[in-house]
Enzyme design. Structure first.
Site, PDB file in Angstrom:
ATOM      1  N   TRP A   1      -2.952   4.156   5.405  1.00  0.00           N
ATOM      2  CA  TRP A   1      -2.069   3.621   6.463  1.00  0.00           C
ATOM      3  C   TRP A   1      -0.627   3.852   6.011  1.00  0.00           C
ATOM      4  O   TRP A   1      -0.255   3.478   4.890  1.00  0.00           O
ATOM      5  CB  TRP A   1      -2.359   2.125   6.601  1.00  0.00           C
TER       6      TRP A   1
ATOM      7  N   ASP B   1      -7.598  -4.248   1.650  1.00  0.00           N
ATOM      8  CA  ASP B   1      -6.930  -4.406   2.933  1.00  0.00           C
ATOM      9  C   ASP B   1      -8.022  -4.487   3.993  1.00  0.00           C
ATOM     10  O   ASP B   1      -8.750  -3.515   4.215  1.00  0.00           O
ATOM     11  CB  ASP B   1      -5.996  -3.201   3.183  1.00  0.00           C
TER      12      ASP B   1
ATOM     13  N   LYS C   1      -6.796  -7.053  15.306  1.00  0.00           N
ATOM     14  CA  LYS C   1      -7.773  -6.233  16.030  1.00  0.00           C
ATOM     15  C   LYS C   1      -8.991  -7.047  16.454  1.00  0.00           C
ATOM     16  O   LYS C   1      -9.407  -6.976  17.598  1.00  0.00           O
ATOM     17  CB  LYS C   1      -8.255  -5.052  15.178  1.00  0.00           C
TER      18      LYS C   1
END
Ligand code: LMR
Length: 415
Positions: free
Chosen positions: A143, A224, A260
């Site tokens: 990311w 993460d 999300k």
């Protein structure tokens, strides 16, 4: 008259636009009727609309209509009902670390804030001098925001092999060899599930081998976890790697986001969980996390945490949330299958497209080049990052045909 020069900021260089957000802005400004946004990882329903999860709507109504609701500050480390439920969600309710009181949890400004506070904590307190170089290793690719988050707290990042462009899969042997060769006690940033940007995750057997080497070398794992539940539709399955590593005693922390899996993008709901070897260490760690939080945000925002605390602590709402998560995951999986079918059966696009259905989660790494990605944006008004990543959630029954045709053309060099 004073000769002192006032600051004109003329030595400040112009920063580049964020590579992900700039796509959203450009998409919004584009008048082309068939434009497609596959840039940012944000869920859309089949009508291309943001989806307010029905369970979130229900919980919001309860929270806002609670006569006891006030607008006082939360505790510095966050809403206790939220942080405890968030820890159980990722670690599992019967996690040995939780039962033994070895987890320090603090509420954060979503997953980005968790990454930041986690990196800042390591920057201040990790014993870098005892063999470990003052760097953290991230997957190649990762990311994009990881780079500036870690750089911002004085921990440079280096990459470890992860993605194999030849197979559009995991470069597992090189990944494992790298972990083995890294100096002892190195810090590895690892995506818990649904790797962003590739959608390529290790298998359970591969995770087990990674854990063995990590333990042997005394490495630290910085998990993460931004997509729990969103990847497979099952909250427990997507937390498997984290739970397995905790069970094996790997030293680690977890950054958790509810953007999300609860569709709470703007509310910035997240948590950081640091697992320590003893409850005494956990108390000390938490005291320092409180200082770091206080100096940056004083105390975290209340609204989203209240909504998630209600959902996670109420059996009925929790079941409803799981169904909503499944709805999102299944729509994405259906889009993967349809795109694969269009490319392989209808359009007979050159190349192998099996990775589209093998990859998991919000993103698919299509395997197309930077030039082809840019051509899709410039000629077909399809917005995607230049590394060929597409957000599967941006595809729907109305635009998937157009996207497949354009992808087919760009692969053939005909766009
Ligand atoms: C993404 O990678 O698109 C998402 O994680 C959104 C973000 O913050 O970058």
């Amino acid at each position: 008259m004073s000769t002192v020069q006032v600051e004109k900021w003329d030595s400040v260089p112009l920063a580049p636009a964020d590579p992900i957000y700039k796509l959203t802005y450009a998409y919004k400004d584009d008048p082309f009727p068939k434009k497609v946004n596959l840039g940012v990882g944000a869920y859309r329903d089949d009508s291309n609309k943001p989806w307010v999860l029905p369970v979130v709507k229900k919980a919001t109504d309860i929270v806002l209509n609670d006569p006891a609701l006030d607008h006082e500050y939360l505790p510095i480390t966050g809403l206790p009902d939220f942080t405890s439920a968030a820890a159980r969600l990722v670690l599992g309710p019967d996690s040995p670390a939780l039962l033994e009181g070895r987890v320090s949890s603090v509420q954060t400004i979503s997953g980005t804030g968790a990454n930041h506070v986690g990196a800042l904590f390591l920057s201040r307190f990790y014993r870098w001098d005892e063999g470990a170089p003052r760097v953290a290793y991230v997957s190649d690719p990762t990311w994009v925001n990881h780079f500036q988050i870690f750089r911002g707290v004085g921990v440079p990042l280096e990459t470890y092999p992860y993605y194999d462009a030849a197979t559009i899969g995991l470069a597992f042997d090189r990944y494992l060899a790298f972990i083995k060769a890294a100096p002892p006690r190195s810090v590895f940033v690892v995506h818990a599930c649904a790797h962003n940007p590739t959608g390529v995750d290790p298998t359970r057997e591969q995770w087990a081998q990674i854990a063995d080497v990590v333990l042997e070398r005394g490495h630290y794992v910085f998990f993460d976890s931004a997509y729990q539940g969103f990847a497979s539709g099952d909250l427990d399955a997507d937390a498997w790697a984290v739970r397995e590593f905790v069970k094996l005693g790997v030293p680690l922390l977890i950054c958790q986001s509810f953007a999300k899996n609860a569709g709470l993008y703007g509310e910035r709901v997240g948590a950081l969980h640091i697992v320590s070897p003893s409850p005494e260490a956990a108390v000390r760690v938490k005291s320092q996390l409180a200082i770091l939080t206080r100096s940056e945000i004083s105390s975290p925002p209340a609204y989203g945490a209240r909504v998630m605390a209600l959902i996670m602590n109420n059996a009925e709402l929790f079941e409803e949330w799981k169904r909503d998560i499944k709805t999102m995951a299944e729509r994405i999986i259906a889009m993967r299958k349809e795109l694969h079918r269009l490319l392989t059966e209808e359009l007979k696009t050159p190349g192998n497209w099996d990775h589209i259905v093998k990859q998991i989660g919000m993103f698919s790494f299509t395997g197309i080049s930077t030039e082809q990605s840019l051509t899709l944006t410039e000629k077909a008004h399809i917005y995607l990052t230049t590394n060929g990543r597409i957000s599967m959630a941006g595809l729907n029954s109305g635009n998937i045909g157009y996207f497949a045709e354009c992808l087919d053309k760009v692969v053939r060099g005909q766009l």
